[in-house]
Every structure is written in C-alpha cells, then in structure tokens.
Design an enzyme around this catalytic site. Structure first.
Site, PDB file in Angstrom:
ATOM      1  N   LEU A  94      23.568 -66.465 -11.952  1.00 53.06           N
ATOM      2  CA  LEU A  94      24.559 -65.386 -12.024  1.00 53.06           C
ATOM      3  C   LEU A  94      23.887 -64.093 -12.476  1.00 53.06           C
ATOM      4  O   LEU A  94      23.235 -64.055 -13.525  1.00 53.06           O
ATOM      5  CB  LEU A  94      25.682 -65.743 -13.009  1.00 53.06           C
ATOM      6  CG  LEU A  94      26.462 -67.037 -12.727  1.00 53.06           C
ATOM      7  CD1 LEU A  94      27.657 -67.139 -13.669  1.00 53.06           C
ATOM      8  CD2 LEU A  94      26.922 -67.095 -11.278  1.00 53.06           C
ATOM      9  N   ALA A  95      24.035 -63.065 -11.665  1.00 50.62           N
ATOM     10  CA  ALA A  95      23.360 -61.802 -11.986  1.00 50.62           C
ATOM     11  C   ALA A  95      24.152 -60.612 -11.488  1.00 50.62           C
ATOM     12  O   ALA A  95      23.599 -59.606 -11.057  1.00 50.62           O
ATOM     13  CB  ALA A  95      21.963 -61.796 -11.356  1.00 50.62           C
TER      14      ALA A  95
ATOM     15  N   ARG B 170      25.078 -52.167 -22.042  1.00 51.71           N
ATOM     16  CA  ARG B 170      24.398 -51.855 -23.310  1.00 51.71           C
ATOM     17  C   ARG B 170      22.901 -51.566 -23.163  1.00 51.71           C
ATOM     18  O   ARG B 170      22.259 -51.138 -24.105  1.00 51.71           O
ATOM     19  CB  ARG B 170      24.629 -52.997 -24.305  1.00 51.71           C
ATOM     20  CG  ARG B 170      25.994 -52.917 -24.956  1.00 51.71           C
ATOM     21  CD  ARG B 170      26.205 -54.072 -25.915  1.00 51.71           C
ATOM     22  NE  ARG B 170      26.538 -55.297 -25.215  1.00 51.71           N
ATOM     23  CZ  ARG B 170      26.423 -56.521 -25.752  1.00 51.71           C
ATOM     24  NH1 ARG B 170      25.943 -56.654 -26.977  1.00 51.71           N
ATOM     25  NH2 ARG B 170      26.771 -57.585 -25.066  1.00 51.71           N
TER      26      ARG B 170
ATOM     27  N   LYS C  18      20.212 -54.496 -15.260  1.00 51.86           N
ATOM     28  CA  LYS C  18      19.680 -55.226 -16.426  1.00 51.86           C
ATOM     29  C   LYS C  18      18.688 -56.315 -16.057  1.00 51.86           C
ATOM     30  O   LYS C  18      17.623 -56.422 -16.660  1.00 51.86           O
ATOM     31  CB  LYS C  18      20.836 -55.830 -17.230  1.00 51.86           C
ATOM     32  CG  LYS C  18      20.348 -56.705 -18.367  1.00 51.86           C
ATOM     33  CD  LYS C  18      21.416 -57.054 -19.368  1.00 51.86           C
ATOM     34  CE  LYS C  18      22.303 -58.159 -18.906  1.00 51.86           C
ATOM     35  NZ  LYS C  18      23.259 -58.563 -19.959  1.00 51.86           N
TER      36      LYS C  18
ATOM     37  N   GLY D 281      34.689 -62.211 -13.595  1.00 57.72           N
ATOM     38  CA  GLY D 281      34.442 -63.312 -14.529  1.00 57.72           C
ATOM     39  C   GLY D 281      33.464 -64.331 -13.960  1.00 57.72           C
ATOM     40  O   GLY D 281      33.199 -64.359 -12.758  1.00 57.72           O
TER      41      GLY D 281
ATOM     42  N   GLU E  75      36.765 -69.275 -25.459  1.00 58.38           N
ATOM     43  CA  GLU E  75      36.013 -68.030 -25.616  1.00 58.38           C
ATOM     44  C   GLU E  75      36.352 -67.355 -26.947  1.00 58.38           C
ATOM     45  O   GLU E  75      37.471 -67.487 -27.453  1.00 58.38           O
ATOM     46  CB  GLU E  75      36.325 -67.085 -24.452  1.00 58.38           C
ATOM     47  CG  GLU E  75      35.785 -67.556 -23.115  1.00 58.38           C
ATOM     48  CD  GLU E  75      34.280 -67.813 -23.147  1.00 58.38           C
ATOM     49  OE1 GLU E  75      33.527 -66.893 -23.468  1.00 58.38           O
ATOM     50  OE2 GLU E  75      33.855 -68.941 -22.864  1.00 58.38           O
TER      51      GLU E  75
ATOM     52  N   ASN F 161      28.728 -72.716 -26.438  1.00 55.58           N
ATOM     53  CA  ASN F 161      28.331 -72.859 -25.036  1.00 55.58           C
ATOM     54  C   ASN F 161      27.175 -71.895 -24.764  1.00 55.58           C
ATOM     55  O   ASN F 161      27.300 -70.692 -24.966  1.00 55.58           O
ATOM     56  CB  ASN F 161      29.542 -72.496 -24.152  1.00 55.58           C
ATOM     57  CG  ASN F 161      29.182 -72.433 -22.680  1.00 55.58           C
ATOM     58  OD1 ASN F 161      28.295 -73.158 -22.221  1.00 55.58           O
ATOM     59  ND2 ASN F 161      29.879 -71.579 -21.947  1.00 55.58           N
TER      60      ASN F 161
ATOM     61  N   ASN G 203     -19.993 -39.271  -5.041  1.00 50.25           N
ATOM     62  CA  ASN G 203     -19.576 -40.061  -3.873  1.00 50.25           C
ATOM     63  C   ASN G 203     -18.592 -39.330  -2.980  1.00 50.25           C
ATOM     64  O   ASN G 203     -18.297 -39.775  -1.897  1.00 50.25           O
ATOM     65  CB  ASN G 203     -18.965 -41.399  -4.328  1.00 50.25           C
ATOM     66  CG  ASN G 203     -17.760 -41.189  -5.229  1.00 50.25           C
ATOM     67  OD1 ASN G 203     -17.653 -40.171  -5.915  1.00 50.25           O
ATOM     68  ND2 ASN G 203     -16.845 -42.137  -5.219  1.00 50.25           N
TER      69      ASN G 203
HETATM   70  C1  UD1 Z   1      29.622 -66.539 -21.277  1.00 54.94           C
HETATM   71  C2  UD1 Z   1      30.491 -67.781 -21.470  1.00 54.94           C
HETATM   72  C3  UD1 Z   1      30.472 -68.180 -22.950  1.00 54.94           C
HETATM   73  C4  UD1 Z   1      29.044 -68.394 -23.416  1.00 54.94           C
HETATM   74  C5  UD1 Z   1      28.202 -67.173 -23.124  1.00 54.94           C
HETATM   75  C6  UD1 Z   1      26.757 -67.471 -23.415  1.00 54.94           C
HETATM   76  C7  UD1 Z   1      32.273 -67.627 -19.841  1.00 54.94           C
HETATM   77  C8  UD1 Z   1      33.695 -67.282 -19.599  1.00 54.94           C
HETATM   78  N1  UD1 Z   1      31.840 -67.478 -21.067  1.00 54.94           N
HETATM   79  O1  UD1 Z   1      30.260 -65.481 -21.963  1.00 54.94           O
HETATM   80  O2  UD1 Z   1      31.217 -69.378 -23.136  1.00 54.94           O
HETATM   81  O3  UD1 Z   1      29.040 -68.685 -24.793  1.00 54.94           O
HETATM   82  O4  UD1 Z   1      28.296 -66.792 -21.753  1.00 54.94           O
HETATM   83  O5  UD1 Z   1      26.013 -66.308 -23.279  1.00 54.94           O
HETATM   84  O6  UD1 Z   1      31.611 -68.069 -18.919  1.00 54.94           O
HETATM   85  N2  UD1 Z   1      28.482 -62.589 -14.526  1.00 54.94           N
HETATM   86  C9  UD1 Z   1      28.636 -62.422 -13.172  1.00 54.94           C
HETATM   87  N3  UD1 Z   1      29.856 -62.073 -12.689  1.00 54.94           N
HETATM   88  C10 UD1 Z   1      30.931 -61.882 -13.499  1.00 54.94           C
HETATM   89  C11 UD1 Z   1      30.753 -62.057 -14.873  1.00 54.94           C
HETATM   90  C12 UD1 Z   1      29.523 -62.421 -15.365  1.00 54.94           C
HETATM   91  O7  UD1 Z   1      27.699 -62.568 -12.410  1.00 54.94           O
HETATM   92  O8  UD1 Z   1      31.999 -61.567 -12.954  1.00 54.94           O
HETATM   93  C13 UD1 Z   1      27.173 -62.967 -15.041  1.00 54.94           C
HETATM   94  C14 UD1 Z   1      26.574 -61.919 -15.964  1.00 54.94           C
HETATM   95  O9  UD1 Z   1      25.753 -61.025 -15.248  1.00 54.94           O
HETATM   96  C15 UD1 Z   1      25.775 -62.751 -16.941  1.00 54.94           C
HETATM   97  C16 UD1 Z   1      26.524 -64.086 -16.991  1.00 54.94           C
HETATM   98  O10 UD1 Z   1      27.315 -64.120 -15.833  1.00 54.94           O
HETATM   99  O11 UD1 Z   1      24.462 -63.017 -16.470  1.00 54.94           O
HETATM  100  C17 UD1 Z   1      27.366 -64.238 -18.223  1.00 54.94           C
HETATM  101  O12 UD1 Z   1      28.321 -63.225 -18.256  1.00 54.94           O
HETATM  102  P1  UD1 Z   1      28.770 -62.550 -19.607  1.00 54.94           P
HETATM  103  O13 UD1 Z   1      29.743 -61.523 -19.329  1.00 54.94           O
HETATM  104  O14 UD1 Z   1      27.590 -62.183 -20.421  1.00 54.94           O
HETATM  105  O15 UD1 Z   1      29.530 -63.783 -20.300  1.00 54.94           O
HETATM  106  P2  UD1 Z   1      29.875 -63.913 -21.831  1.00 54.94           P
HETATM  107  O16 UD1 Z   1      31.115 -63.165 -22.106  1.00 54.94           O
HETATM  108  O17 UD1 Z   1      28.696 -63.642 -22.656  1.00 54.94           O
END
Ligand code: UD1
Ligand code: MG
Length: 451
Positions: A7-8, A14, A21, A76, A150, A165, A382
């Site tokens: 997932l990226a 930030r 990022k 999400g 969450e 998690n 040269n």
């Molecule tokens: C997520 C987890 C949480 C966990 C935490 C660990 C969920 C709902 N929550 O929360 O339980 O403790 O990671 O770090 O999964 N991303 C996408 N598309 C989106 C949203 C996110 O690709 O629509 C990617 C982000 O780029 C990132 C990753 O998913 O690499 C996690 O997303 P982030 O928003 O950081 O999740 P957290 O709220 O930290």
C-alpha cells in the site's frame, strides 16, 4: 501461492515535501524500494502496488515490472486493498505490506506466512509501552483475537491495551473477496478500514493467528523527517554490526554509513565518517582512513587509503597507497603497488605497477606504464576546449615537477622530462626532453627602493 500487495497511496503530509513520501530515501534507497526488495525475496510473481497520491511520480521511479493499481481517492486501507482484488489469484495467500515501513525483514514475513492457510489469517502484532496511534488488538477470555480497534474509535478500556496492529496481514484472497465488499466507513475517520476484516473473521470462525517481528524497528513507519532520520540510524547501525560480524574493525560504528552493497575481506579497518556507496568490494587487510567516500569500486588486498580520499567507479589492485586528500574519478585503474598522493586527481587513467603520482597533479585520459614517477604539479592537458585527447606514457618514465603534458602525446619507455616543461610533441625511448627558457643572471641587480 503468494500474492504480495504494497500500500503506497497515502499522501504523507507530515513530510512537508513535493516528493511523494514513499520515494524519500533510507540509505540512499526509496522507502518503498526497501519493501519491494524484501518482498521480491518471497515471490517470483509481480508485486501489486497500490498508488494514489502522485501515482505517476511513484510509478516512474520504480521499475515497471510491478502491477500498479490506482486508488484515485484514498478512502482507507480497506478501500485500497479492495482496488487490488481483481489482481489476486483465486487460491493465493495475500500478504499486505506498507510502502512507508521500510525495514520489515524477510524472516519475520516468512514466519507470518507460515501461520496462514485457507481457513486462517495471520496478523503481525507487537506489544508497545506507548501504543498511541496504533490499532489495538482485542482478545476474548480464551485469548483469541476478536477485533482490531483503531485509536480514534477505541474506548478508554481499549486504549489501555498495548498489543497493537503493525499493519502487516496475511490472508487468503478468497476471504478478501468475500469480506472487503462488506466493509463500511461508519467510524470515527469515515474510512474503509482493512482492520475491520478481523472481527468478520472472528464471527465466521476463521482462525486468527498472530506473530511478532524480531525487532520493533522492523515495523516502524516513516511519517515525518525525524522518523526517517531515526530509521536511517537504525539501518546504518545494523549494517555496521553486520560488517563487524564479518571481521571488519569499525573505529566507531555510529559514524559509518553504507548506501548500497559492500563485500569485505578479513581485517579491514575503517576509520570514522566513511561512506560506502553502490557496489563496493574491499579485499583483505585494507585500511581506510577517516572521512573517505568510496563508490562503485573495487579495492585490492593490503591497500591503504588515507583520510579524506574520494574514490568513484574505480579499480584499485593490491598493495596500493592512496591519499590523503586524493580523488580517483570514474575509470581510474591502479595496478599493484601504485601510489597516489595528496591533492591528486585522476580520471580514466590506467596507472601501471609501482607507478607514483604523489603530489598535486591531474592525470586524466591517460595510460601509464610501470614504475613511472610523475612529479608534483604535473598536468595532463587532455582537453583542447572541444575534444578530449589521450596521454600515453611507457614504463620507467620520469616526469619532472610542474610539467604540462599536452595531449595527444606519447612518452616512450625510459623518457625523462625536465621540470617545468610543456610537452606537446611525443618523445622517443630513453630521451631527455625539456622546454625551459634559459635562466638569466643580473649580477648588479638593485631592488626597487620605496619612495
Ligand atoms: C493503520 C492501521 C492500524 C495500524 C497502523 C500501523 C487501518 C485502518 N489501520 O493505521 O491498525 O496500527 O496502520 O501503522 O488499517 N493507504 C493507502 N490508501 C488509503 C489509506 C492508506 O494506500 O486509502 C496506505 C498508506 O499510504 C500507508 C498505509 O496504507 O502506507 C497505512 O495507512 P495509514 O493512514 O498510515 O494508516 P494508519 O492510520 O496509521
Ligand atoms: Mg500510519
């Protein structure tokens, strides 16, 4: 059968950056490339990568042998995985990783994968003293996982749970196909949470296994530049420890950096503040002084590299001495026992066995035979302003100090060049050649007197 999903798509606000990022580096390599490299060790199939924010930039930076899946709006983690559903093979296990969690290890992932089959899923969890921000793992009285809650949705009681998690999950594609369309965004963040599949699994009697990483830093994410710097130091210290385990003396492992792959012989000593970049191979008994940078180069046994030397795309054979303050630019090849001293710059230069360029010289586009001595301040000229030309020097040639060798020019074996010469004609074997205006004497010379 394993399908890997990274997932990226997230924005990374930030970081305060115009660069996405996941493209920010740790040890000179994009965060997501670390994840890709680890993932590639687990499967031969193309990796699936969900991109969204600045998708084009991310995709352009990475090689195109991956399957990129666009998540146009980041609704999400559950929504992100849903976009990838059509790409999973029917009977596969899907391993979900984050592009901004770079240091996850292959062994941890392997252990997690070993805990999943068609009727179970596996979660990578961790116990933290400060669990704030993470999803909490809830368990029932028989210690079975029941859900992930969450941070923003958790009750006071749930917030006190310190098992969290990490985000890494392994689950069958069939379960994802079944559960993801049922996700709702009815929660504190209005997002489709991937983590909601845990309670679905529990309700449907699917076994939920947990596994822990070997180290906490494996699951640390990068959200801002401070965390990036923290992970950089952790990564570098790990590299340093690995090298020490291979028999290298690092004078200070906290002041050593490696951005690439290094192979080392035994009894190598590396002083403080050295930086190794790209592919570097170092032989036995090599000594590297403080503040050296070595990039994409091979260093032979017993060679001594003194402080503040920079070596790039070069090949150094055994028993050479280089520096201090030397600069070997791309295409330099030193034969055995060659000596390159302070403030010497070389480029596309083949230096023969035992030859010396000890002080203040530029030698570029040049071939030197064995046992040549290049005096201080010698320059191979040269470049004529348009084209580069070659200087060829045979064996046992002596070039006096402060000489300019105007290329193309050829000094045959045994030639001697008098100091201060400008040589633009080739010189035959064993000949002394010099260009020097005659020295004048004014015996009655009076110095000017101040008025
Ligand atoms: C997520 C987890 C949480 C966990 C935490 C660990 C969920 C709902 N929550 O929360 O339980 O403790 O990671 O770090 O999964 N991303 C996408 N598309 C989106 C949203 C996110 O690709 O629509 C990617 C982000 O780029 C990132 C990753 O998913 O690499 C996690 O997303 P982030 O928003 O950081 O999740 P957290 O709220 O930290
Ligand atoms: Mg996060």
């Amino acid at each position: 059968m394993l399908d890997i999903l990274i997932l990226a798509a997230g924005k990374g606000t930030r970081m305060r950056s115009s660069v996405p990022k996941v493209l920010h580096p740790i040890a000179g390599k994009a965060l997501i490339q670390h994840v890709i490299d680890t993932a590639k060790a687990l499967t031969n199939n193309p990796l699936n990568i969900v991109v969204g924010h600045e998708a084009d930039k991310v995709q352009r930076e990475l090689s195109d042998q991956h399957t990129f899946i666009l998540q146009e709006h980041q609704l999400g983690t559950g929504h992100a995985v849903q976009q990838a559903l059509p790409h999973f093979r029917k009977d596969s296990i899907v391993l979900i990783l984050y592009g901004d969690v770079p240091l996850i290890s292959r062994s941890t992932l392997q252990r997690l994968i070993n805990k999943v089959n068609k009727n179970s899923l596996a979660l990578l969890t961790m116990h933290l003293d400060q669990p704030k921000g993470y999803g909490r793992i809830t368990r029932n009285s028989s210690n079975k996982v029941t859900a992930i809650v969450e941070q923003k949705d958790a009750t006071e009681e749930q917030l006190a749970i310190n098992e969290v998690n990490t985000g890494v999950i392994a689950v069958s594609a069939q379960h994802l196909q079944k559960w993801l369309p049922e996700l709702s965004n009815n929660n504190a963040q209005g997002e489709y949470y991937l983590t909601d599949i845990i309670s679905m699994a529990q309700q449907q009697g699917v076994e939920i296994n947990t596994e822990q990483p070997d180290f906490e830093w494996e699951v640390m994410g990068v959200n801002d530049r401070r965390q990036q710097a923290e992970l950089e130091r952790i990564y570098q210290l790990n590299r340093a420890k690995k090298l020490m385990a291979e028999g290298v003396t690092l004078i200070d492992p906290a002041r050593f950096d490696c951005r690439g792959n290094v192979s080392v012989g035994q009894d190598v000593i590396i002083d403080i503040n050295c930086l190794l970049i790209g592919e570097v191979a170092i032989g036995h008994n090599v000594s590297i002084g403080a503040n050296c940078i070595i990039q994409n180069s091979v260093i032979g046994d017993n060679t001594v590299i003194k402080g503040n030397t920079i070596i790039e795309d070069s090949e150094v054979k055994a028993d050479c001495t280089i520096g201090p303050f030397a600069r070997l630019r791309p295409g330099t090849k030193l034969s055995e026992q060659a000596k390159i001293g302070n403030f010497v710059e070389t480029k596309k230069a083949l230096i023969g066995k035992g030859s010396k360029i000890n002080h203040l010289s530029y030698v570029g586009d040049a071939t030197l035979g064995d046992d040549v001595n290049i005096g201080a301040g010698t320059i191979t000229c040269n470049y004529d302003g348009v084209n580069k030309h070659q200087t060829t020097i045979g064996n046992d040639v002596f070039v006096g100090s402060n000489s300019a060798l105007v290329a193309p020019v050829n000094l045959e074996d045994g030639v001697t060049i008098g100091a201060g010469s400008t040589i633009n004609c080739s010189v035959e074997k064993n000949t002394l050649s010099l260009t020097r205006s005659p020295q004048k004497m004014h015996k009655e010379w009076q110095r000017p007197i101040k008025k």
